[in-house]
Design an enzyme around this catalytic site. Structure first.
Site, PDB file in Angstrom:
ATOM      1  N   GLU A   4      -3.292   6.370 -14.662  1.00 48.51           N
ATOM      2  CA  GLU A   4      -4.088   7.585 -14.872  1.00 48.51           C
ATOM      3  C   GLU A   4      -5.555   7.279 -15.168  1.00 48.51           C
ATOM      4  OE1 GLU A   4      -1.937   9.905 -17.781  1.00 48.51           O
ATOM      5  OE2 GLU A   4      -0.224  10.132 -16.462  1.00 48.51           O
ATOM      6  N   ASN A  19      -1.368   3.453 -10.754  1.00 46.62           N
ATOM      7  CA  ASN A  19      -0.451   4.597 -10.757  1.00 46.62           C
ATOM      8  C   ASN A  19      -1.185   5.850 -11.215  1.00 46.62           C
ATOM      9  OD1 ASN A  19       2.356   5.491 -10.621  1.00 46.62           O
ATOM     10  ND2 ASN A  19       2.331   5.638 -12.854  1.00 46.62           N
ATOM     11  N   HIS A  37       5.196  14.193 -10.498  1.00 44.02           N
ATOM     12  CA  HIS A  37       5.732  15.224 -11.398  1.00 44.02           C
ATOM     13  C   HIS A  37       5.440  16.566 -10.728  1.00 44.02           C
ATOM     14  CE1 HIS A  37       6.644  12.394 -14.551  1.00 44.02           C
ATOM     15  NE2 HIS A  37       5.432  11.887 -14.446  1.00 44.02           N
ATOM     16  N   GLU A  80       7.546   8.362 -10.608  1.00 45.30           N
ATOM     17  CA  GLU A  80       7.977   9.186 -11.758  1.00 45.30           C
ATOM     18  C   GLU A  80       8.448  10.564 -11.312  1.00 45.30           C
ATOM     19  OE1 GLU A  80       5.013   9.309 -14.885  1.00 45.30           O
ATOM     20  OE2 GLU A  80       4.369   7.252 -14.517  1.00 45.30           O
ATOM     21  N   ASP A 123       9.945  14.013 -10.850  1.00 45.02           N
ATOM     22  CA  ASP A 123      10.810  15.074 -11.374  1.00 45.02           C
ATOM     23  C   ASP A 123      10.279  16.394 -10.835  1.00 45.02           C
ATOM     24  OD1 ASP A 123       8.608  15.455 -13.128  1.00 45.02           O
ATOM     25  OD2 ASP A 123       9.687  14.714 -14.889  1.00 45.02           O
TER      26      ASP A 123
HETATM   27  C1  XIL Z   1       5.929  10.447 -21.050  1.00 43.49           C
HETATM   28  C2  XIL Z   1       7.311  10.210 -21.611  1.00 43.49           C
HETATM   29  O1  XIL Z   1       8.254  10.675 -20.684  1.00 43.49           O
HETATM   30  C3  XIL Z   1       7.449  10.925 -22.924  1.00 43.49           C
HETATM   31  O2  XIL Z   1       8.699  10.611 -23.534  1.00 43.49           O
HETATM   32  C4  XIL Z   1       6.313  10.527 -23.854  1.00 43.49           C
HETATM   33  O3  XIL Z   1       6.402  11.247 -25.044  1.00 43.49           O
HETATM   34  C5  XIL Z   1       4.974  10.773 -23.197  1.00 43.49           C
HETATM   35  O4  XIL Z   1       4.922  10.088 -21.966  1.00 43.49           O
HETATM   36  N1  XIL Z   1       3.042  10.147 -16.853  1.00 43.49           N
HETATM   37  C6  XIL Z   1       3.303   8.878 -17.302  1.00 43.49           C
HETATM   38  C7  XIL Z   1       4.354   8.648 -18.313  1.00 43.49           C
HETATM   39  O5  XIL Z   1       2.740   7.919 -16.768  1.00 43.49           O
HETATM   40  O6  XIL Z   1       4.045   7.557 -19.167  1.00 43.49           O
HETATM   41  C8  XIL Z   1       4.618   9.883 -19.139  1.00 43.49           C
HETATM   42  O7  XIL Z   1       5.770   9.623 -19.913  1.00 43.49           O
HETATM   43  C9  XIL Z   1       4.820  11.070 -18.239  1.00 43.49           C
HETATM   44  C10 XIL Z   1       3.594  11.346 -17.413  1.00 43.49           C
END
Ligand code: XIL
Length: 404
Positions: free
Chosen positions: A206, A247, A283, A311, A313
């Site tokens: 990020e 990422n 996401h 990641e 979802d």
């Molecule tokens: C999130 C986790 O899923 C949570 O449990 C935590 O509290 C905060 O981070 N992008 C990312 C991840 O790169 O590290 C994040 O994970 C979700 C968004």
């Protein structure tokens, strides 16, 4: 938006006992020696039979160690899983948290049988690994790496330098040299510890703003834009065999941010920085889809890097309905299709697999049910859609569709 959540380090599983080789006691009368020898032979024969039956191997030094457990082949009681159908060139992973493994045996079973890779959801974040300067808490990360090795899974390390997981003791007021030193020490310590055991790292997470420019962080302010190249070089020096990724989120389709990331990766590669891959967090929302994801992944691949869905979802606006679940399933399928359509796509990872353990409800108010298994660990239409998509692939022998 993303607050840190302290992770409770979970206990590391105890190592299996090493069986000492049998020895013949010296200085006994001859008959006793013979009797002992006979017993030793019988025991050795029995042990060999047991070893064959239970898959115990001997090291070159002769010490018995349990063989790496292999994941049981699909049977009537274990139907085929994602890892059984995914092409061998693509890993299928999930984010995982050791706390759930300790609390819920079924969670661990599914994690081990369904996926061939895991990404520590929080355990490898800087604030969790190094809560105070030079004080490391490895237990949570070690537990996940150990679990992965026991289940014949790869580990995708997440993350060396993330936007929201720098510990509070790292002071933005420090000089550039102080900041560079703590960052370099952290990256070197972590990557060296897991050298050879983590196949890929999210080196930078990020780093971009929504408009595609570099995010305004203490690293950018104090070290300048070159900090990204430096972190990649330190990571590469600590484990030259690990695949190094950058990422981000919001880059899955053709967005301004994706354009910015493309330019950044192109520049880094031109400068010889060891960037091996780009991670697309993915996401997503059930009612939106990325614009031309295949074309977007392909333009990154043309730079010579791997791409990965890191990641995934798909969050649903609550309440969840059957229709929304179907839309969600279609989106999961689409992302898998995009990955499979691009030969450079080397892994497909979901951000947690159970609705009971997902980060979504705590971070996106009004949304939930984002995973491929429901809160009771029953597969949802999204899981069926992924399986169906994989069954449509030609089999590796070219003899039509794969195992059905
Ligand atoms: C999130 C986790 O899923 C949570 O449990 C935590 O509290 C905060 O981070 N992008 C990312 C991840 O790169 O590290 C994040 O994970 C979700 C968004």
């Amino acid at each position: 938006m993303q607050e840190r959540e302290p992770s409770t380090p979970a206990p590391v599983a105890p190592l299996p006992p090493v069986v000492a080789p049998a020895t013949t006691p010296a200085g006994r009368p001859r008959r006793a020696v013979l009797a002992v020898a006979l017993v030793v032979v019988v025991v050795a024969l029995l042990a060999t039979g047991l070893a064959v039956a239970y898959g115990i191997e001997r090291t070159p030094s002769g010490a018995a160690v349990p063989a790496v457990p292999t994941v049981p082949a699909p049977t009537a009681s274990r139907p085929p899983a994602l890892r059984d159908l995914m092409p061998p060139t693509v890993r299928v992973g999930s984010a995982a948290d050791g706390r759930w493994m300790s609390l819920d045996a079924e969670y661990g079973e599914l994690l081990g049988s369904e996926f061939d890779a895991i990404t520590p959801e929080n355990a490898m974040k800087w604030a969790n690994l190094e809560p105070s300067p030079d004080v490391y808490t490895w237990a949570g990360a070690d537990q996940l790496v150990g679990f992965a090795e026991q289940h014949d899974q790869s580990v995708y390390g997440h993350t060396l330098l993330g936007r929201s997981d720098v510990p509070r003791w790292v002071d933005p007021q420090w000089s550039a040299e102080q900041l560079r030193t703590v960052l370099r020490d952290h990256v070197t310590t972590v990557v060296s510890r897991y050298r050879g055991r983590v196949w890929a790292w999210d080196v930078i997470n990020e780093a971009l703003d929504e408009d595609g420019s570099l995010r305004d962080t203490m690293w950018l302010r104090k070290l300048g834009p070159g900090y990204i190249a430096e972190v990649f070089r330190w990571a590469h020096a600590a484990d030259p065999g690990a695949r190094l990724f950058i990422n981000d989120y919001g880059v899955e389709g053709r967005t301004r941010k994706a354009d910015g990331l493309l330019d950044l990766v192109r520049e880094l590669r031109r400068a010889g920085v060891p960037v091996d891959g780009v991670g697309f967090q993915s996401h997503l929302r059930w009612d939106e889809q990325p614009r031309d994801m295949v074309g977007n992944l392909r333009r990154f691949a043309r730079l010579g890097v791997s791409v990965a869905i890191t990641e995934l979802d798909v969050r649903i606006a609550l309440p969840e309905t059957a229709a929304k679940r179907q839309r969600q399933a279609a989106l999961y399928r689409q992302v898998l299709q995009a990955c499979l359509a691009v030969p450079a796509c080397v892994s497909f990872t979901v951000w947690g697999f159970s609705d009971a353990r997902s980060w979504i409800p705590s971070y996106h108010a009004g949304y939930g049910a984002a995973c491929i298994f429901d809160a009771a660990l029953a597969p949802k239409p999204a899981h069926a859609a992924l399986m169906d998509q994989l069954r449509r692939l030609p089999s590796p022998t070219g003899a039509g569709p794969g195992p059905g």
